[in-house]
Write an enzyme that holds these catalytic residues in place. Structure first.
Site, PDB file in Angstrom:
ATOM      1  N   ASP A 117       2.035   4.168   2.775  1.00  0.00           N
ATOM      2  CA  ASP A 117       0.975   5.054   2.255  1.00  0.00           C
ATOM      3  C   ASP A 117       1.527   6.189   1.367  1.00  0.00           C
ATOM      4  O   ASP A 117       1.562   6.039   0.149  1.00  0.00           O
ATOM      5  CB  ASP A 117       0.132   5.606   3.405  1.00  0.00           C
ATOM      6  CG  ASP A 117      -1.299   5.928   2.997  1.00  0.00           C
ATOM      7  OD1 ASP A 117      -1.693   5.575   1.873  1.00  0.00           O
ATOM      8  OD2 ASP A 117      -2.024   6.537   3.802  1.00  0.00           O
ATOM      9  N   ASP A 118       1.904   7.319   1.956  1.00  0.00           N
ATOM     10  CA  ASP A 118       2.501   8.451   1.219  1.00  0.00           C
ATOM     11  C   ASP A 118       3.739   8.875   2.010  1.00  0.00           C
ATOM     12  O   ASP A 118       3.774   9.973   2.587  1.00  0.00           O
ATOM     13  CB  ASP A 118       1.523   9.641   1.151  1.00  0.00           C
ATOM     14  CG  ASP A 118       0.186   9.274   0.521  1.00  0.00           C
ATOM     15  OD1 ASP A 118       0.178   8.916  -0.671  1.00  0.00           O
ATOM     16  OD2 ASP A 118      -0.835   9.351   1.216  1.00  0.00           O
ATOM     17  N   HIS A 122       1.094   4.999  -2.503  1.00  0.00           N
ATOM     18  CA  HIS A 122       0.650   5.768  -3.676  1.00  0.00           C
ATOM     19  C   HIS A 122       1.872   6.360  -4.370  1.00  0.00           C
ATOM     20  O   HIS A 122       2.706   6.989  -3.704  1.00  0.00           O
ATOM     21  CB  HIS A 122      -0.287   6.890  -3.231  1.00  0.00           C
ATOM     22  CG  HIS A 122      -1.497   6.389  -2.492  1.00  0.00           C
ATOM     23  ND1 HIS A 122      -2.717   6.234  -3.103  1.00  0.00           N
ATOM     24  CD2 HIS A 122      -1.662   5.974  -1.205  1.00  0.00           C
ATOM     25  CE1 HIS A 122      -3.590   5.755  -2.215  1.00  0.00           C
ATOM     26  NE2 HIS A 122      -2.978   5.595  -1.059  1.00  0.00           N
ATOM     27  N   HIS A 146       0.846  -1.203   0.000  1.00  0.00           N
ATOM     28  CA  HIS A 146       0.000   0.000   0.000  1.00  0.00           C
ATOM     29  C   HIS A 146       0.879   1.250   0.000  1.00  0.00           C
ATOM     30  O   HIS A 146       1.327   1.704   1.059  1.00  0.00           O
ATOM     31  CB  HIS A 146      -0.925  -0.008   1.229  1.00  0.00           C
ATOM     32  CG  HIS A 146      -1.938   1.101   1.229  1.00  0.00           C
ATOM     33  ND1 HIS A 146      -3.278   0.891   1.468  1.00  0.00           N
ATOM     34  CD2 HIS A 146      -1.820   2.437   1.006  1.00  0.00           C
ATOM     35  CE1 HIS A 146      -3.930   2.042   1.408  1.00  0.00           C
ATOM     36  NE2 HIS A 146      -3.055   3.008   1.135  1.00  0.00           N
ATOM     37  N   HIS A 162      -9.856   1.476   0.148  1.00  0.00           N
ATOM     38  CA  HIS A 162      -9.622   2.298   1.339  1.00  0.00           C
ATOM     39  C   HIS A 162     -10.921   2.370   2.152  1.00  0.00           C
ATOM     40  O   HIS A 162     -11.954   2.778   1.623  1.00  0.00           O
ATOM     41  CB  HIS A 162      -9.219   3.717   0.946  1.00  0.00           C
ATOM     42  CG  HIS A 162      -7.803   3.866   0.481  1.00  0.00           C
ATOM     43  ND1 HIS A 162      -7.318   3.264  -0.647  1.00  0.00           N
ATOM     44  CD2 HIS A 162      -6.762   4.570   1.011  1.00  0.00           C
ATOM     45  CE1 HIS A 162      -6.036   3.590  -0.793  1.00  0.00           C
ATOM     46  NE2 HIS A 162      -5.675   4.386   0.193  1.00  0.00           N
ATOM     47  N   GLU A 165     -10.618   4.380   7.753  1.00  0.00           N
ATOM     48  CA  GLU A 165      -9.524   5.302   8.081  1.00  0.00           C
ATOM     49  C   GLU A 165     -10.181   6.591   8.588  1.00  0.00           C
ATOM     50  O   GLU A 165     -10.237   6.838   9.788  1.00  0.00           O
ATOM     51  CB  GLU A 165      -8.647   5.567   6.849  1.00  0.00           C
ATOM     52  CG  GLU A 165      -7.536   6.581   7.092  1.00  0.00           C
ATOM     53  CD  GLU A 165      -6.888   7.091   5.800  1.00  0.00           C
ATOM     54  OE1 GLU A 165      -7.466   6.928   4.711  1.00  0.00           O
ATOM     55  OE2 GLU A 165      -5.799   7.691   5.896  1.00  0.00           O
TER      56      GLU A 165
HETATM   57 ZN    ZN Z   1      -3.680   5.022   0.830  1.00  0.00          ZN
END
Ligand code: ZN
Length: 338
Positions: A270-271, A13, A11, A189, A192
């Site tokens: 994630d990022d 991006h 996961h 997603h 969250e």
């Molecule tokens: Zn994400």
């Protein structure tokens, strides 16, 4: 800490993985002043709306297929240097269209980056096409149709990211039907920004094998039990959750509790640089801050490989490489870098 452990991630991006040093180079290339969002080698934002502005500003520094190849290769080399053997990157062909590059060229650049990184380090990677929820169901359906049509051997999964509070999962179920029919792995997603209900909705309507985040399932014990029974994998991103205030601190983060309850969980970034983290740091957080022993961290890495959207031959190779960790394998040596 966890430097010695082999790692895997499912996961992340692609635009969100942009190393700040690469953003600085790209800004120079295009004559853009990045100082509003990039200072002292780090991205600068203080609340969610500033985070989005910062993210978009960084994403806008990648305009060509070559830029995307460079971004993808740079990120994967960084992962490989941290002993990572597998990565799934989340991409948005819609974004490629919106910036005028075109979905095909956007995807081709990312594939070039994957091939280049694999050539140099042996790291395996796959692509998850994502629909962006806040652009509405029609755009998400288009993204699924694009992924289904692509018939690209590196495109193996479909996801939905974006503003979780926009619409209900039911509005987007058709996109996932299209992706499922095309043989793509499904993840979404949920859990969250929104609570446990969004995870239940995802299980009921999408029936994914994995959920992006899903951590707020912890609010509903019956749902936690259901996740255990189904064997659904949660792609947990602790640093992201703390940076975006899903939980106040790592002590209250539910990764350990979910794992102890028997939910299949794994560690993801994630990022990463937007949350001042990296996959290596997420592993260190699990170890040093959450106090998880190496064997539990290894279990999570194995879960990521077991849940990966890859053909069974590749999965068997990854598992064999994982099981041989500590051994002398040519790919490992390259992955360890200098
Ligand atoms: Zn994400």
């Amino acid at each position: 800490m966890t430097r010695h452990l082999l790692k895997a991630e499912i996961h992340c991006h692609i635009e969100g993985a942009t190393p700040p040093a690469l953003a600085a180079l790209q800004a120079e290339k295009y004559g853009i002043d990045p100082s509003k969002v990039l200072r002292d080698g780090a991205y600068v934002w203080s609340d969610f709306s500033e985070f989005i502005v910062c993210y978009d500003a960084v994403a806008s520094l990648f305009k060509t297929a070559g830029d995307y190849a460079l971004l993808t290769e740079t990120y994967l080399l960084e992962l490989a240097a941290a002993n990572t053997i597998y990565s799934e990157i989340i991409v948005s062909p819609d974004h490629g269209d919106r910036i005028g590059l075109g979905a095909d060229a956007y995807l081709a650049g990312i594939c070039d980056g994957i091939h280049a990184a694999r050539e140099k380090t042996g790291i395996e990677a796959r692509i998850i096409v994502t629909g962006e929820r806040h652009f509405g169901p029609d755009r998400v359906v288009s993204a699924a149709e694009y992924a289904a049509r692509a018939k690209n051997p590196l495109v193996t999964g479909f996801n939905m990211a974006g503003e979780e509070r926009m619409g209900r999962v039911a509005d987007y179920a058709r996109a996932f039907d299209i992706a499922r029919d095309a043989g793509l792995g499904l993840t979404i997603h949920a859990g969250e920004v929104c609570g446990a209900f969004s995870v239940s909705d995802a299980l009921n309507l999408v029936k994914p094998s994995r959920i992006g985040h899903g951590v707020r399932a912890i609010e509903d014990p019956a749902l936690v039990e259901r996740l255990v029974e189904l064997g659904t994998v949660l792609e947990v991103c602790p640093g992201s959750n703390i940076a975006l205030n899903v939980f106040p601190d790592f002590d209250s983060h539910p990764l350990k509790r979910l794992k102890a309850a028997g939910v299949r969980v794994c560690i993801n970034s994630d990022d990463p640089p937007f949350f001042h983290t990296s996959l290596a740091r997420e592993y260190d957080i699990a170890s040093a801050i959450m106090g998880m022993p190496d064997d539990e961290i290894d279990e999570m890495t194995r879960t990521a490989i077991e849940a990966a959207f890859v053909d069974e031959e590749t999965r068997a190779k990854l598992i064999a490489r994982f099981d041989a960790q500590g051994g002398v394998e040519a790919g490992d040596e390259a992955a360890r870098g200098a």
